[in-house]
Design a protein around this motif. Structure first.
Motif, PDB file in Angstrom:
ATOM      1  N   ASP A 134       0.835  -1.208   0.000  1.00 43.59           N
ATOM      2  CA  ASP A 134       0.000   0.000   0.000  1.00 43.59           C
ATOM      3  C   ASP A 134       0.874   1.264   0.000  1.00 43.59           C
ATOM      4  N   ILE A 135       1.884   1.267   0.854  1.00 40.50           N
ATOM      5  CA  ILE A 135       2.726   2.463   1.002  1.00 40.50           C
ATOM      6  C   ILE A 135       3.389   2.816  -0.335  1.00 40.50           C
ATOM      7  N   ASN A 136       3.739   1.793  -1.101  1.00 35.81           N
ATOM      8  CA  ASN A 136       4.413   2.013  -2.394  1.00 35.81           C
ATOM      9  C   ASN A 136       3.469   2.601  -3.441  1.00 35.81           C
ATOM     10  N   ILE A 137       2.217   2.187  -3.410  1.00 37.68           N
ATOM     11  CA  ILE A 137       1.288   2.573  -4.489  1.00 37.68           C
ATOM     12  C   ILE A 137       0.536   3.874  -4.161  1.00 37.68           C
ATOM     13  N   LEU A 138       0.336   4.169  -2.872  1.00 36.10           N
ATOM     14  CA  LEU A 138      -0.497   5.332  -2.512  1.00 36.10           C
ATOM     15  C   LEU A 138       0.044   6.668  -3.044  1.00 36.10           C
ATOM     16  N   PRO A 139       1.353   6.932  -2.967  1.00 35.34           N
ATOM     17  CA  PRO A 139       1.819   8.204  -3.548  1.00 35.34           C
ATOM     18  C   PRO A 139       1.575   8.286  -5.059  1.00 35.34           C
ATOM     19  N   MET A 140       1.630   7.154  -5.749  1.00 37.90           N
ATOM     20  CA  MET A 140       1.350   7.174  -7.201  1.00 37.90           C
ATOM     21  C   MET A 140      -0.094   7.612  -7.437  1.00 37.90           C
ATOM     22  N   LEU A 141      -1.018   7.041  -6.663  1.00 38.82           N
ATOM     23  CA  LEU A 141      -2.434   7.390  -6.820  1.00 38.82           C
ATOM     24  C   LEU A 141      -2.661   8.857  -6.450  1.00 38.82           C
ATOM     25  N   PHE A 142      -1.949   9.318  -5.437  1.00 40.08           N
ATOM     26  CA  PHE A 142      -2.077  10.720  -5.001  1.00 40.08           C
ATOM     27  C   PHE A 142      -1.746  11.658  -6.164  1.00 40.08           C
ATOM     28  N   TYR A 143      -0.664  11.386  -6.876  1.00 40.36           N
ATOM     29  CA  TYR A 143      -0.261  12.295  -7.967  1.00 40.36           C
ATOM     30  C   TYR A 143      -1.142  12.115  -9.203  1.00 40.36           C
ATOM     31  N   VAL A 144      -1.549  10.886  -9.496  1.00 40.79           N
ATOM     32  CA  VAL A 144      -2.470  10.675 -10.631  1.00 40.79           C
ATOM     33  C   VAL A 144      -3.757  11.471 -10.419  1.00 40.79           C
ATOM     34  N   ASN A 145      -4.192  11.520  -9.165  1.00 38.91           N
ATOM     35  CA  ASN A 145      -5.456  12.177  -8.805  1.00 38.91           C
ATOM     36  C   ASN A 145      -5.408  13.699  -8.981  1.00 38.91           C
ATOM     37  N   ARG A 146      -4.224  14.232  -9.256  1.00 41.46           N
ATOM     38  CA  ARG A 146      -4.090  15.689  -9.415  1.00 41.46           C
ATOM     39  C   ARG A 146      -4.385  16.158 -10.839  1.00 41.46           C
ATOM     40  N   PHE A 147      -4.558  15.226 -11.754  1.00 39.88           N
ATOM     41  CA  PHE A 147      -4.758  15.621 -13.157  1.00 39.88           C
ATOM     42  C   PHE A 147      -6.084  15.058 -13.663  1.00 39.88           C
ATOM     43  N   GLU A 148      -6.623  15.755 -14.643  1.00 39.43           N
ATOM     44  CA  GLU A 148      -8.015  15.557 -15.052  1.00 39.43           C
ATOM     45  C   GLU A 148      -8.401  14.105 -15.343  1.00 39.43           C
ATOM     46  N   GLU A 149      -7.677  13.476 -16.272  1.00 41.37           N
ATOM     47  CA  GLU A 149      -8.062  12.108 -16.676  1.00 41.37           C
ATOM     48  C   GLU A 149      -7.919  11.143 -15.502  1.00 41.37           C
ATOM     49  N   GLY A 150      -6.829  11.348 -14.745  1.00 41.62           N
ATOM     50  CA  GLY A 150      -6.568  10.467 -13.601  1.00 41.62           C
ATOM     51  C   GLY A 150      -7.647  10.610 -12.542  1.00 41.62           C
ATOM     52  N   LYS A 151      -8.014  11.843 -12.279  1.00 41.96           N
ATOM     53  CA  LYS A 151      -9.039  12.114 -11.260  1.00 41.96           C
ATOM     54  C   LYS A 151     -10.356  11.433 -11.663  1.00 41.96           C
ATOM     55  N   ALA A 152     -10.705  11.530 -12.952  1.00 42.59           N
ATOM     56  CA  ALA A 152     -11.961  10.937 -13.423  1.00 42.59           C
ATOM     57  C   ALA A 152     -11.911   9.406 -13.315  1.00 42.59           C
ATOM     58  N   LEU A 153     -10.754   8.828 -13.701  1.00 38.02           N
ATOM     59  CA  LEU A 153     -10.632   7.361 -13.628  1.00 38.02           C
ATOM     60  C   LEU A 153     -10.758   6.876 -12.185  1.00 38.02           C
ATOM     61  N   LEU A 154     -10.095   7.583 -11.289  1.00 39.57           N
ATOM     62  CA  LEU A 154     -10.100   7.153  -9.885  1.00 39.57           C
ATOM     63  C   LEU A 154     -11.482   7.357  -9.263  1.00 39.57           C
ATOM     64  N   ALA A 155     -12.150   8.455  -9.637  1.00 34.06           N
ATOM     65  CA  ALA A 155     -13.488   8.723  -9.086  1.00 34.06           C
ATOM     66  C   ALA A 155     -14.481   7.643  -9.518  1.00 34.06           C
ATOM     67  N   ALA A 156     -14.222   7.026 -10.687  1.00 34.79           N
ATOM     68  CA  ALA A 156     -15.132   5.992 -11.193  1.00 34.79           C
ATOM     69  C   ALA A 156     -14.843   4.615 -10.582  1.00 34.79           C
ATOM     70  N   ALA A 157     -13.827   4.530  -9.731  1.00 33.49           N
ATOM     71  CA  ALA A 157     -13.463   3.249  -9.098  1.00 33.49           C
ATOM     72  C   ALA A 157     -13.812   3.333  -7.612  1.00 33.49           C
ATOM     73  N   PRO A 158     -14.976   2.828  -7.210  1.00 32.61           N
ATOM     74  CA  PRO A 158     -15.456   3.096  -5.844  1.00 32.61           C
ATOM     75  C   PRO A 158     -14.576   2.509  -4.742  1.00 32.61           C
ATOM     76  N   ASN A 159     -14.081   1.292  -4.947  1.00 35.09           N
ATOM     77  CA  ASN A 159     -13.266   0.685  -3.877  1.00 35.09           C
ATOM     78  C   ASN A 159     -11.934   1.416  -3.719  1.00 35.09           C
TER      79      ASN A 159
END
Ligand SMILES: N[C@@H](CCC(=O)N[C@@H](CS)C(=O)NCC(=O)O)C(=O)O
Length: 184
Positions: A134-159
């Motif tokens: 988890d610790i390894n992947i969470l910062p990647m998700l944090f930065y992906v979530n800062r940009f439009e396409e990434g934010k939309a993809l993550l918002a569509a993944a409920p879990n």
């Protein structure tokens, strides 16, 4: 464990003295100098007391290794090197290559689905506990979530959204937020 954080840019002389390609993080403990996150984490986990982030249980430990390897080889390549770096450090200043970013986002969709399924059961990647996977992947998700396409993809993944919300709120996550980079 007590530590002293010395903020350095990649390729600074102090970093290059430890990492052969000048990347951060690097660590010094007594006479030991180490680079590469996984090596640093394994060392700290073994030397210091406290909860293990790489479980000693052989099967759980192997599953953590699996997710860390997937993180470093698959997710990091697309999410960070292609997608986030495509925005933050475009080859032509101020002009991100939107075709390359779109291609990365398309690959990322499959990766987000994989992670969404992986955390569906109990909100962790391995064994219902918080580990280096988890610790390894969470910062990647944090930065992906800062940009439009990434934010939309993550918002569509409920879990995965619930997973991020829960772990981003951890004290340790907030405390390890990088300070502004020192001036070069
Ligand atoms: N495999 C390395 C990756 C480290 C890495 O890529 N660090 C980035 C900053 S987060 C860096 O120093 N980049 C500079 C560069 O690639 O030249 C690890 O897990 O520690």
């Amino acid at each position: 464990m007590p530590y002293e954080l010395k903020a350095e840019r990649p390729h600074a002389p102090a970093v290059g003295a430890i990492h052969p390609f000048g990347k951060i993080p690097v660590m010094r403990h007594g006479d030991l100098e180490l680079c590469e996150s996984k090596a640093i984490v394994s060392y700290i986990d073994r030397v210091f007391d406290g909860p293990k982030v790489i479980p000693e249980d052989i099967k759980l430990g192997a599953q953590v290794e699996q997710w860390v390897s997937l993180g470093n080889v698959e997710f990091d390549k697309v999410m960070i090197r292609q997608y986030v770096v495509g925005y933050v450090f475009p080859k032509e200043a101020g002009k991100p290559d939107m075709a390359a970013i779109g291609a990365a986002a398309a690959t990322m969709k499959k990766q987000v689905d994989v992670l969404d399924r992986a955390v569906a059961k109990d909100g962790h990647l391995v064994g219902g506990q918080f580990t280096f996977a988890d610790i390894n992947i969470l910062p990647m998700l944090f930065y992906v979530n800062r940009f439009e396409e990434g934010k939309a993809l993550l918002a569509a993944a409920p879990n995965l959204s619930a997973y991020m919300e829960r772990h981003f709120a951890r004290d340790s996550f907030k405390k390890s937020m990088p300070p502004p980079p020192p001036k070069s």
